[in-house]
Design an enzyme around this catalytic site. Sequence first.
Site, PDB file in Angstrom:
ATOM      1  CD  GLU A   1      -5.227   5.509   0.604  1.00  0.00           C
ATOM      2  OE1 GLU A   1      -6.129   5.039  -0.098  1.00  0.00           O
ATOM      3  OE2 GLU A   1      -4.945   5.094   1.733  1.00  0.00           O
TER       4      GLU A   1
ATOM      5  CD1 TRP B   1      -2.446   2.008   1.678  1.00  0.00           C
ATOM      6  CD2 TRP B   1      -3.288   0.509   0.257  1.00  0.00           C
ATOM      7  NE1 TRP B   1      -3.685   2.461   1.267  1.00  0.00           N
ATOM      8  CE2 TRP B   1      -4.218   1.566   0.391  1.00  0.00           C
ATOM      9  CE3 TRP B   1      -3.608  -0.541  -0.607  1.00  0.00           C
ATOM     10  CZ2 TRP B   1      -5.437   1.600  -0.290  1.00  0.00           C
ATOM     11  CZ3 TRP B   1      -4.823  -0.515  -1.286  1.00  0.00           C
ATOM     12  CH2 TRP B   1      -5.713   0.539  -1.119  1.00  0.00           C
TER      13      TRP B   1
ATOM     14  CG  ASP C   1      -1.127  11.666  -2.492  1.00  0.00           C
ATOM     15  OD1 ASP C   1      -0.715  10.496  -2.630  1.00  0.00           O
ATOM     16  OD2 ASP C   1      -2.076  12.111  -3.152  1.00  0.00           O
TER      17      ASP C   1
END
Length: 491
Positions: A214, A151, A211
């Site tokens: 993502e 992620w 950010d």
Amino acid sequence: MLFRLKASILSALRIVSLVLPCSGTMAQAQDFDRNGLDSWLSSEQALAATKISANLLGNGAVLASPSRSGPNYYFHWTRDAALTIDVVLDLYVASNNPEDRAAYLQQAQNYVDFSLKIQSQPTLSGSIQDHFANFGEPKFEVGGVGFSQPWGRPQTDGPALRAVSLMRIYKLAQQRLDAQRQFSASMTGMKNALLADLEYTAYHWRDQGYDLWEEVRGQHFYNAMVQHRALVAGAAFVNTYGGQGDARRYLAEAAALETHLARFWDPGRGYFVETIDRSGGLDYKSSNLDSGVVLASLHAQGEQSYLSPTDDRILATAHALRSTFAALFPINSVSRDRAQHQLAPAIGRYPEDRYDGVGSSQGHPWFIATAALAELSYRAAALYAATDRILITAQNEAFFADLAGVGQGLHRGDTLTRGDATFRNVLDALLRSGDEYLARIRFHSAIGGELTEQIDRYTGYERGAIDLSWSYASLFKAVQARSQLILVLQQ
Ligand code: NOJ
Ligand code: NOJ
């Protein structure tokens, strides 16, 4: 005693502000009620509250959305959760009904418990020993375990936003009897949790991270703004019990953040960019123009405010977003609804966006971004009313030129003060402009008022995660700002 009196006046005001839209006593409000905007907004705000409650799990996890696939948003995001709980606290403060108040307090309590739980474990974003680096993890399984797949991590805005929400809960527990009873056993835990978030923020704000969307690794305007707010509020918080050393440290970091924030102003482009020192992630955001800048200005407003909605460079950025998205999204060529009511353009995250709500193709308008532009208009008007002065500058001239009915006569160098007819006209025009964004949201919302994440740029139908908590929270906040502005304008 004095305080309680003040608090009760404040909460009475807030109650008024929540129900006010139906009263329509002022000319502007009546104008808009012609198309039922006032009444739609009050029922939509109530729906937002109900939908948010439905996304709060009993263990304190705040679902970003109940959607479990296409996309799977069945997680607790630190950012979304903090922004959503803030609305629960607004509802608590505004409510007169003891049962509702108890329910909101319980939801806040659950949020605190869940926050303590997720703070206590290592995550893929780091170890707790490294000044709580584990807090940078953006999202958690609803059981409380950090996400274990690849992620965009870390995301450094979450702990700052959570610190602000926890400080608000802590203060409510000091000020109001029912909150004091609810939280009596949790005050120490809550305080430690929020101090840890402040510590994380003071120590890690310089770290490279992703950010708010993502996607991009670097240094971000949104993060720096909410970190600045958390540290300034944190300094005031620790000062109340003698933490002068920590307060000085937080304020020193906040001052460093101000210097850092100045670097985001791009004089050539004439707006604040969202990312500097990019070091990874998506590489096609060539304009660097991002509605995260407007969200930053809104989410960074606290007791003090830095780069507030009246900052001329924030308004310049809002204007760039408006004109860019007006031209970019086909649905924006429809500028009136069925009742011939003017609609502002639907706004997206950033022009080059490719996230379509499920995967990567082409980006669309977002409810969050469109509601943010509405809220910015309302908050700017209320701030101007409070300072009695509007300065037209090279930066905000284009923003004002766009305001229907008043802009053309305004030029850089002009100063409007209360008493000038134009001053009042500008405030009214800002109210109207905000309403045009909310009318845009109404135009594309489902018949029952449900909000997803996005609006299809071609068809105007909703798309992306259903019942997105943050969409409801952003709508709620915009309507609240509108009600507060109308109260100010009636004075
Ligand atoms: C999911 C993220 O939440 C979203 O913001 C992003 O645009 C997509 N992934 C694509 O990277
Ligand atoms: C994607 C958005 O880009 C991000 O800001 C948000 O935190 C998640 N979705 C969850 O709503």
